[in-house]
Design a protein around this motif. Structure first.
Motif, PDB file in Angstrom:
ATOM      1  N   LEU A   1       0.825  -1.209   0.000  1.00  8.78           N
ATOM      2  CA  LEU A   1       0.000   0.000   0.000  1.00  8.78           C
ATOM      3  C   LEU A   1       0.858   1.258   0.000  1.00  8.78           C
ATOM      4  N   ILE A   2       1.915   1.269   0.834  1.00 11.48           N
ATOM      5  CA  ILE A   2       2.819   2.424   0.893  1.00 11.48           C
ATOM      6  C   ILE A   2       3.497   2.632  -0.456  1.00 11.48           C
ATOM      7  N   LEU A   3       3.958   1.549  -1.080  1.00 12.73           N
ATOM      8  CA  LEU A   3       4.629   1.668  -2.373  1.00 12.73           C
ATOM      9  C   LEU A   3       3.662   2.149  -3.456  1.00 12.73           C
ATOM     10  N   PHE A   4       2.416   1.653  -3.423  1.00 14.90           N
ATOM     11  CA  PHE A   4       1.430   2.058  -4.422  1.00 14.90           C
ATOM     12  C   PHE A   4       1.078   3.534  -4.284  1.00 14.90           C
ATOM     13  N   VAL A   5       0.765   3.959  -3.054  1.00 10.75           N
ATOM     14  CA  VAL A   5       0.439   5.373  -2.823  1.00 10.75           C
ATOM     15  C   VAL A   5       1.642   6.251  -3.134  1.00 10.75           C
ATOM     16  N   GLY A   6       2.829   5.790  -2.747  1.00  8.94           N
ATOM     17  CA  GLY A   6       4.046   6.543  -3.036  1.00  8.94           C
ATOM     18  C   GLY A   6       4.289   6.687  -4.523  1.00  8.94           C
ATOM     19  N   GLY A   7       4.034   5.623  -5.292  1.00  4.89           N
ATOM     20  CA  GLY A   7       4.195   5.691  -6.731  1.00  4.89           C
ATOM     21  C   GLY A   7       3.242   6.687  -7.372  1.00  4.89           C
ATOM     22  N   LEU A   8       1.972   6.659  -6.929  1.00  5.63           N
ATOM     23  CA  LEU A   8       1.000   7.621  -7.435  1.00  5.63           C
ATOM     24  C   LEU A   8       1.423   9.048  -7.099  1.00  5.63           C
ATOM     25  N   PHE A   9       1.919   9.242  -5.862  1.00 10.91           N
ATOM     26  CA  PHE A   9       2.341  10.576  -5.440  1.00 10.91           C
ATOM     27  C   PHE A   9       3.504  11.077  -6.284  1.00 10.91           C
ATOM     28  N   LEU A  10       4.482  10.218  -6.538  1.00  8.81           N
ATOM     29  CA  LEU A  10       5.645  10.634  -7.327  1.00  8.81           C
ATOM     30  C   LEU A  10       5.238  11.020  -8.745  1.00  8.81           C
ATOM     31  N   ILE A  11       4.351  10.238  -9.353  1.00  9.42           N
ATOM     32  CA  ILE A  11       3.897  10.563 -10.704  1.00  9.42           C
ATOM     33  C   ILE A  11       3.143  11.883 -10.709  1.00  9.42           C
ATOM     34  N   TYR A  12       2.249  12.054  -9.721  1.00  9.63           N
ATOM     35  CA  TYR A  12       1.480  13.306  -9.637  1.00  9.63           C
ATOM     36  C   TYR A  12       2.391  14.500  -9.380  1.00  9.63           C
ATOM     37  N   LYS A  13       3.313  14.355  -8.398  1.00 11.38           N
ATOM     38  CA  LYS A  13       4.195  15.461  -8.031  1.00 11.38           C
ATOM     39  C   LYS A  13       5.122  15.827  -9.185  1.00 11.38           C
ATOM     40  N   SER A  14       5.649  14.827  -9.866  1.00  8.26           N
ATOM     41  CA  SER A  14       6.587  15.087 -10.957  1.00  8.26           C
ATOM     42  C   SER A  14       5.907  15.791 -12.121  1.00  8.26           C
ATOM     43  N   THR A  15       4.732  15.280 -12.524  1.00  9.31           N
ATOM     44  CA  THR A  15       4.019  15.918 -13.633  1.00  9.31           C
ATOM     45  C   THR A  15       3.574  17.331 -13.268  1.00  9.31           C
ATOM     46  N   SER A  16       3.170  17.524 -11.996  1.00  9.05           N
ATOM     47  CA  SER A  16       2.770  18.864 -11.551  1.00  9.05           C
ATOM     48  C   SER A  16       3.957  19.818 -11.558  1.00  9.05           C
ATOM     49  N   GLU A  17       5.125  19.322 -11.089  1.00 11.29           N
ATOM     50  CA  GLU A  17       6.333  20.158 -11.073  1.00 11.29           C
ATOM     51  C   GLU A  17       6.744  20.539 -12.495  1.00 11.29           C
ATOM     52  N   ILE A  18       6.686  19.579 -13.409  1.00  7.59           N
ATOM     53  CA  ILE A  18       7.049  19.866 -14.800  1.00  7.59           C
ATOM     54  C   ILE A  18       6.109  20.915 -15.384  1.00  7.59           C
ATOM     55  N   ARG A  19       4.814  20.768 -15.129  1.00  9.14           N
ATOM     56  CA  ARG A  19       3.844  21.727 -15.659  1.00  9.14           C
ATOM     57  C   ARG A  19       4.083  23.114 -15.079  1.00  9.14           C
ATOM     58  N   GLU A  20       4.319  23.191 -13.745  1.00 10.62           N
ATOM     59  CA  GLU A  20       4.521  24.497 -13.108  1.00 10.62           C
ATOM     60  C   GLU A  20       5.809  25.160 -13.581  1.00 10.62           C
ATOM     61  N   LYS A  21       6.850  24.366 -13.792  1.00  7.75           N
ATOM     62  CA  LYS A  21       8.119  24.945 -14.215  1.00  7.75           C
ATOM     63  C   LYS A  21       8.056  25.444 -15.657  1.00  7.75           C
ATOM     64  N   VAL A  22       7.157  24.851 -16.435  1.00  6.21           N
ATOM     65  CA  VAL A  22       6.996  25.291 -17.815  1.00  6.21           C
ATOM     66  C   VAL A  22       6.070  26.500 -17.907  1.00  6.21           C
ATOM     67  N   THR A  23       4.970  26.476 -17.124  1.00  2.35           N
ATOM     68  CA  THR A  23       3.957  27.531 -17.248  1.00  2.35           C
ATOM     69  C   THR A  23       4.099  28.637 -16.211  1.00  2.35           C
ATOM     70  N   GLU A  24       4.498  28.274 -14.959  1.00  3.53           N
ATOM     71  CA  GLU A  24       4.605  29.269 -13.885  1.00  3.53           C
ATOM     72  C   GLU A  24       5.895  29.055 -13.102  1.00  3.53           C
ATOM     73  N   PRO A  25       7.049  29.295 -13.692  1.00  6.59           N
ATOM     74  CA  PRO A  25       8.325  28.975 -13.044  1.00  6.59           C
ATOM     75  C   PRO A  25       8.606  29.748 -11.775  1.00  6.59           C
ATOM     76  N   GLU A  26       7.999  30.906 -11.572  1.00  9.29           N
ATOM     77  CA  GLU A  26       8.309  31.726 -10.405  1.00  9.29           C
ATOM     78  C   GLU A  26       7.215  31.673  -9.341  1.00  9.29           C
ATOM     79  N   HIS A  27       6.205  30.804  -9.517  1.00  5.59           N
ATOM     80  CA  HIS A  27       5.040  30.818  -8.622  1.00  5.59           C
ATOM     81  C   HIS A  27       5.424  30.553  -7.166  1.00  5.59           C
TER      82      HIS A  27
END
Length: 267
Positions: free
Chosen positions: A93-119
């Motif tokens: 369960l920890i690995l599954f939730v952690g995997g989902l979190f990493l995918i969500y966090k990484s894609t969110s970070e990539i989007r923010e750095k491309v669209t709102e780098p100084e937010h």
């Protein structure tokens, strides 16, 4: 334990994990610098160094906690149907939730750095800091947020390397300590290098997506998940190490080529 730490798998995992910890720590360095810069000049270096040391202690404590949860491999929930089978444990369960979190966090970070780098930087700059203790509290809060993906990355990279979880825990602690020491010694040069080469940070975030997917498949494998009679297998970590090493090699070639191109333009 020494034999394990000197093995090729452990050394490759240590080098890869240390690199990723530094990449993940870049934003942390930036935010710590912003928080420290709100203080008087004579307190800024002190706040930065103390903040990074506290970050190391906090991450090691979180490592022990998460490693304890990952060690709980006995299933607490079982589901068996004609086409689906699952034996869920806290580890999975920890690995599954952690995997989902990493995918969500990484894609969110990539989007923010491309669209709102100084937010995020602007949000930190807007908060007033009057004393060193206030700065350290803010730094700890910031680091706790960044520690989550860092710890999950460490767990994902080392899970299954050795049957004894204590050995992998020592490896994770060493990687965290090395990365923090490097960041303390070279905080500003590292930050400037990443600022000048943002593709390195994007590459690190892309690696996190791979690690997140690997955590999800590992969770399914540890849960003995079966779809229509087909068991989910674990992804060999060697594939991940090769992908990371190959990507870094390509990025290195790209970096050298771009420097040569700039030199020719300046002539």
């Amino acid at each position: 334990m020494l034999e394990f730490l000197l093995s090729s798998d452990a050394i490759i995992a240590l080098l890869t994990l240390t690199f990723l910890e530094i990449i993940l720590g870049i934003d942390n360095i930036v935010f710590i610098s912003i928080a420290a810069n709100k203080l008087p000049e004579h307190q800024r270096s002190k706040a930065t160094n103390i903040g990074l040391i506290l970050a190391m202690v906090q991450r090691i404590v979180l490592l022990f906690f998460v490693s304890f949860l990952v060690g709980l491999s006995k299933p607490f929930y079982n589901m068996v149907t004609d086409w689906f089978e699952l034996h869920l444990s806290w580890q999975a369960l920890i690995l599954f939730v952690g995997g989902l979190f990493l995918i969500y966090k990484s894609t969110s970070e990539i989007r923010e750095k491309v669209t709102e780098p100084e937010h995020d930087e602007e949000e930190i700059k807007g908060k007033k800091i009057k004393t060193l203790s206030n700065a350290l509290v803010q730094i700890l809060i910031i680091d706790f947020i960044f520690s989550i993906d860092s710890i999950l990355t460490a767990v994902g990279m080392t899970n299954g390397l050795h049957p004894n979880n204590d050995y992998t825990l020592v490896l994770m602690v060493i990687a965290v300590m090395i990365s923090i020491v490097i960041m303390i010694a070279f905080a500003n040069p590292i930050r400037r290098f990443i600022d000048n080469n943002p593709s390195i940070q994007m590459l690190g975030l892309a690696f996190l997506i791979l690690i997140g997917f690997m955590l999800i498949t590992e969770a399914a494998h540890l849960s003995h998940t079966t779809f229509f009679g087909n068991k989910v297998g674990a992804i060999p970590k060697g594939y991940l190490y090769f992908a990371i090493a190959f990507s870094l090699f390509v990025e290195f070639l790209n970096y050298k080529a771009s420097r040569k191109h700039k030199k020719k333009e300046n002539l």
